[in-house]
Design a protein around this motif. Structure first.
Motif, PDB file in Angstrom:
ATOM      1  N   THR A   9     -16.264  14.623   0.774  1.00  0.00           N
ATOM      2  CA  THR A   9     -16.853  13.306   0.547  1.00  0.00           C
ATOM      3  C   THR A   9     -16.089  12.593  -0.567  1.00  0.00           C
ATOM      4  O   THR A   9     -15.399  13.228  -1.362  1.00  0.00           O
ATOM      5  N   LEU A  10     -16.247  11.308  -0.593  1.00  0.00           N
ATOM      6  CA  LEU A  10     -15.666  10.487  -1.649  1.00  0.00           C
ATOM      7  C   LEU A  10     -16.772   9.711  -2.352  1.00  0.00           C
ATOM      8  O   LEU A  10     -17.844   9.492  -1.766  1.00  0.00           O
ATOM      9  N   ALA A 165      -6.778  -3.130 -11.887  1.00  0.00           N
ATOM     10  CA  ALA A 165      -6.685  -2.720 -10.480  1.00  0.00           C
ATOM     11  C   ALA A 165      -6.880  -1.218 -10.332  1.00  0.00           C
ATOM     12  O   ALA A 165      -7.500  -0.757  -9.362  1.00  0.00           O
ATOM     13  N   ILE A 166      -6.370  -0.455 -11.289  1.00  0.00           N
ATOM     14  CA  ILE A 166      -6.494   1.006 -11.229  1.00  0.00           C
ATOM     15  C   ILE A 166      -7.909   1.460 -11.607  1.00  0.00           C
ATOM     16  O   ILE A 166      -8.502   2.314 -10.936  1.00  0.00           O
ATOM     17  N   ASP A 167      -8.468   0.874 -12.639  1.00  0.00           N
ATOM     18  CA  ASP A 167      -9.753   1.338 -13.176  1.00  0.00           C
ATOM     19  C   ASP A 167     -10.946   1.031 -12.276  1.00  0.00           C
ATOM     20  O   ASP A 167     -11.965   1.726 -12.341  1.00  0.00           O
ATOM     21  N   ARG A 168     -10.853  -0.010 -11.437  1.00  0.00           N
ATOM     22  CA  ARG A 168     -12.040  -0.390 -10.656  1.00  0.00           C
ATOM     23  C   ARG A 168     -12.237   0.473  -9.409  1.00  0.00           C
ATOM     24  O   ARG A 168     -13.248   0.345  -8.714  1.00  0.00           O
ATOM     25  N   VAL A 169     -11.278   1.348  -9.118  1.00  0.00           N
ATOM     26  CA  VAL A 169     -11.395   2.245  -7.962  1.00  0.00           C
ATOM     27  C   VAL A 169     -11.430   3.690  -8.466  1.00  0.00           C
ATOM     28  O   VAL A 169     -10.581   4.075  -9.269  1.00  0.00           O
ATOM     29  N   PRO A 170     -12.396   4.516  -8.005  1.00  0.00           N
ATOM     30  CA  PRO A 170     -12.442   5.918  -8.444  1.00  0.00           C
ATOM     31  C   PRO A 170     -11.125   6.649  -8.159  1.00  0.00           C
ATOM     32  O   PRO A 170     -10.508   6.442  -7.104  1.00  0.00           O
ATOM     33  N   ALA A 171     -10.716   7.487  -9.100  1.00  0.00           N
ATOM     34  CA  ALA A 171      -9.439   8.190  -8.975  1.00  0.00           C
ATOM     35  C   ALA A 171      -9.382   9.056  -7.716  1.00  0.00           C
ATOM     36  O   ALA A 171      -8.331   9.190  -7.081  1.00  0.00           O
ATOM     37  N   GLU A 172     -10.553   9.640  -7.332  1.00  0.00           N
ATOM     38  CA  GLU A 172     -10.572  10.490  -6.150  1.00  0.00           C
ATOM     39  C   GLU A 172     -10.203   9.717  -4.891  1.00  0.00           C
ATOM     40  O   GLU A 172      -9.532  10.243  -3.990  1.00  0.00           O
ATOM     41  N   ALA A 177      -6.202   8.241  -0.622  1.00  0.00           N
ATOM     42  CA  ALA A 177      -5.366   7.288   0.110  1.00  0.00           C
ATOM     43  C   ALA A 177      -3.888   7.560  -0.124  1.00  0.00           C
ATOM     44  O   ALA A 177      -3.079   7.505   0.815  1.00  0.00           O
ATOM     45  N   TYR A 178      -3.556   7.871  -1.378  1.00  0.00           N
ATOM     46  CA  TYR A 178      -2.143   8.131  -1.719  1.00  0.00           C
ATOM     47  C   TYR A 178      -1.636   9.350  -0.953  1.00  0.00           C
ATOM     48  O   TYR A 178      -0.482   9.368  -0.486  1.00  0.00           O
ATOM     49  N   TYR A 179      -2.486  10.352  -0.802  1.00  0.00           N
ATOM     50  CA  TYR A 179      -2.106  11.569  -0.074  1.00  0.00           C
ATOM     51  C   TYR A 179      -1.711  11.235   1.366  1.00  0.00           C
ATOM     52  O   TYR A 179      -0.686  11.708   1.868  1.00  0.00           O
ATOM     53  N   HIS A 180      -2.513  10.390   2.000  1.00  0.00           N
ATOM     54  CA  HIS A 180      -2.226  10.052   3.397  1.00  0.00           C
ATOM     55  C   HIS A 180      -0.964   9.196   3.516  1.00  0.00           C
ATOM     56  O   HIS A 180      -0.215   9.336   4.491  1.00  0.00           O
ATOM     57  N   PHE A 181      -0.729   8.334   2.530  1.00  0.00           N
ATOM     58  CA  PHE A 181       0.538   7.583   2.532  1.00  0.00           C
ATOM     59  C   PHE A 181       1.716   8.538   2.350  1.00  0.00           C
ATOM     60  O   PHE A 181       2.773   8.357   2.954  1.00  0.00           O
ATOM     61  N   ALA A 182       1.513   9.546   1.493  1.00  0.00           N
ATOM     62  CA  ALA A 182       2.584  10.527   1.257  1.00  0.00           C
ATOM     63  C   ALA A 182       2.894  11.324   2.518  1.00  0.00           C
ATOM     64  O   ALA A 182       4.006  11.848   2.672  1.00  0.00           O
ATOM     65  N   LYS A 183       1.906  11.408   3.417  1.00  0.00           N
ATOM     66  CA  LYS A 183       2.097  12.104   4.682  1.00  0.00           C
ATOM     67  C   LYS A 183       2.600  11.147   5.777  1.00  0.00           C
ATOM     68  O   LYS A 183       2.479  11.433   6.974  1.00  0.00           O
ATOM     69  N   ASP A 184       3.148   9.995   5.316  1.00  0.00           N
ATOM     70  CA  ASP A 184       3.793   9.023   6.213  1.00  0.00           C
ATOM     71  C   ASP A 184       2.841   8.373   7.204  1.00  0.00           C
ATOM     72  O   ASP A 184       3.248   7.978   8.318  1.00  0.00           O
ATOM     73  N   LYS A 185       1.581   8.229   6.823  1.00  0.00           N
ATOM     74  CA  LYS A 185       0.649   7.503   7.683  1.00  0.00           C
ATOM     75  C   LYS A 185       0.772   6.015   7.413  1.00  0.00           C
ATOM     76  O   LYS A 185       1.114   5.587   6.314  1.00  0.00           O
ATOM     77  N   THR A 186       0.493   5.222   8.433  1.00  0.00           N
ATOM     78  CA  THR A 186       0.580   3.774   8.308  1.00  0.00           C
ATOM     79  C   THR A 186      -0.649   3.250   7.563  1.00  0.00           C
ATOM     80  O   THR A 186      -1.636   3.979   7.365  1.00  0.00           O
ATOM     81  N   ASP A 206      -8.819  -2.826   0.476  1.00  0.00           N
ATOM     82  CA  ASP A 206      -7.763  -3.616  -0.174  1.00  0.00           C
ATOM     83  C   ASP A 206      -7.664  -3.269  -1.653  1.00  0.00           C
ATOM     84  O   ASP A 206      -6.559  -3.206  -2.220  1.00  0.00           O
ATOM     85  N   GLU A 207      -8.804  -3.056  -2.306  1.00  0.00           N
ATOM     86  CA  GLU A 207      -8.802  -2.694  -3.723  1.00  0.00           C
ATOM     87  C   GLU A 207      -8.159  -1.326  -3.941  1.00  0.00           C
ATOM     88  O   GLU A 207      -7.498  -1.092  -4.962  1.00  0.00           O
ATOM     89  N   VAL A 208      -8.346  -0.416  -2.985  1.00  0.00           N
ATOM     90  CA  VAL A 208      -7.694   0.895  -3.071  1.00  0.00           C
ATOM     91  C   VAL A 208      -6.176   0.721  -3.020  1.00  0.00           C
ATOM     92  O   VAL A 208      -5.435   1.315  -3.819  1.00  0.00           O
ATOM     93  N   PHE A 209      -5.713  -0.112  -2.100  1.00  0.00           N
ATOM     94  CA  PHE A 209      -4.270  -0.352  -1.983  1.00  0.00           C
ATOM     95  C   PHE A 209      -3.726  -1.059  -3.230  1.00  0.00           C
ATOM     96  O   PHE A 209      -2.601  -0.781  -3.666  1.00  0.00           O
ATOM     97  N   GLU A 210      -4.533  -1.961  -3.800  1.00  0.00           N
ATOM     98  CA  GLU A 210      -4.114  -2.628  -5.038  1.00  0.00           C
ATOM     99  C   GLU A 210      -3.999  -1.613  -6.176  1.00  0.00           C
ATOM    100  O   GLU A 210      -3.109  -1.717  -7.018  1.00  0.00           O
TER     101      GLU A 210
END
Length: 225
Positions: A9-10, A165-172, A177-186, A206-210
């Protein structure tokens, strides 16, 4: 990221506040006029120190914008840049106008127009340690004020926006999201993965991507420093 364990869960997403640009505009106007008044008093006392006061002005602007951005949730950097340029111009223009009012009131001079006052300033020029540099020195000093303040404010506001931008989204959630980008997902696939964990609102995504972009910007800023 090979050791990353996908959480079951997140943290739940919060309702996104609609960005309100009016708040930074009104707040920026008030701060600019206040700074213009303070600089007018300092300039007339003859204690204005170039570089130092431009840096201090930038710090005050960045501090104010930090809270205005948080209050308004407005993070459009391009539009904020125009607002900041307007603020800087207003600060130094109102500085001249407040000097004009203070000089006339304190010395009981006959009231002349503001444009006439500026003409007198040009004819008197800028004097540095008994050396009169003329109107050229005065214009150069104004250009330096605008340029230096703009440079300092730009560096400060980038840091402010990045941190927000970083602080308003939980680090988890950012890690997920970063993990899935690292796995070359679109981007679409990452949005789908976020939706599966309860982050269904596009604005939350969008806030996660920001936030991910903010981390990248923070890394670049640290390299510059």
């Amino acid at each position: 990221w090979d050791d990353y364990v996908i959480p079951e869960t997140l943290p739940q997403s919060e309702e996104v506040k609609s960005p309100i640009i009016v708040i930074p505009i009104i707040g920026g106007l008030m701060i600019s006029l206040l700074l213009g008044l303070v600089l007018a008093f300092i300039s007339l006392k003859g204690i204005y120190i170039i570089f130092l006061f431009e840096f201090l002005v930038a710090i005050v602007i960045a501090f104010a914008m930090k809270h205005l951005i948080k209050l308004s949730n407005f993070t459009d950097f391009n539009k904020l840049q125009y607002l900041l340029i307007g603020m800087i111009i207003l600060i130094y223009t109102s500085n001249q106008y407040f000097q004009y009012e203070i000089i006339l009131n304190e010395n009981n001079f006959d009231r002349i127009g503001f444009l006439e006052f500026l003409k007198v300033r040009f004819s008197e020029g800028l004097t540095i340690k008994k050396l009169n540099t003329g109107w050229i020195g005065l214009v150069i000093s104004w250009i330096l004020q605008l340029g230096l303040t703009g440079l300092f404010v730009h560096l400060k506001i980038v840091t402010v926006l990045t941190k927000y931008a970083i602080d308003r989204v939980p680090a988890e959630v950012v890690d997920f999201a970063y993990y899935h980008f690292a796995k070359d997902k679109t981007e679409a696939e990452v949005r789908d993965e976020l939706a599966k964990k309860g982050w269904t609102d596009k604005r939350n995504q969008d806030e996660v991507f920001e936030a991910i972009g903010g981390i990248h910007d923070a890394i670049e800023l640290s390299r510059i420093k």
